[in-house]
Design a protein around this motif. Sequence first.
Motif, short mmCIF file in Angstrom:
data_model
loop_
_atom_site.label_atom_id
_atom_site.label_comp_id
_atom_site.label_asym_id
_atom_site.label_seq_id
_atom_site.Cartn_x
_atom_site.Cartn_y
_atom_site.Cartn_z
N LYS A 12 7.24 -9.22 -47.18
CA LYS A 12 7.43 -10.44 -47.97
C LYS A 12 8.46 -10.21 -49.08
O LYS A 12 9.28 -11.09 -49.36
N LYS A 16 11.93 -12.29 -49.52
CA LYS A 16 12.26 -12.96 -50.77
C LYS A 16 13.60 -12.49 -51.32
O LYS A 16 14.41 -13.30 -51.77
N ASP A 73 7.45 -13.71 -56.12
CA ASP A 73 6.82 -15.00 -55.86
C ASP A 73 7.08 -15.38 -54.40
O ASP A 73 8.16 -15.83 -54.05
N SER A 75 5.39 -17.62 -52.66
CA SER A 75 4.78 -18.91 -52.33
C SER A 75 5.69 -19.84 -51.54
O SER A 75 5.20 -20.71 -50.83
N ASP A 76 6.99 -19.66 -51.65
CA ASP A 76 7.91 -20.56 -50.93
C ASP A 76 8.48 -19.96 -49.66
O ASP A 76 9.38 -20.53 -49.05
#
Length: 83
Positions: A12, A16, A73, A75-76
Amino acid sequence: MKYLKDEDFIKKFGQKLKQVREEKGISQEQLSLLTEISQSQIARTELGQINTSISHVSTYAKLLKVNAMELFDFSDLKAKSKK
């Protein structure tokens, strides 16, 4: 103490980093030149193949002009299907 490698987290983070880099219009080659981190290491980080150092995270954030926390982050991120 046992070393724990969180492969999902590492993948992840790589996704990102790639997302932010591409949003900024910067190629891996350009990021490599700016950071003095090899392009192959950046590629392996983005692919989630290696666990990058916290110093590299700081360097990426500074040169991409984002807060380091933004790189954590997830989340997106789009969910990738597992095959």
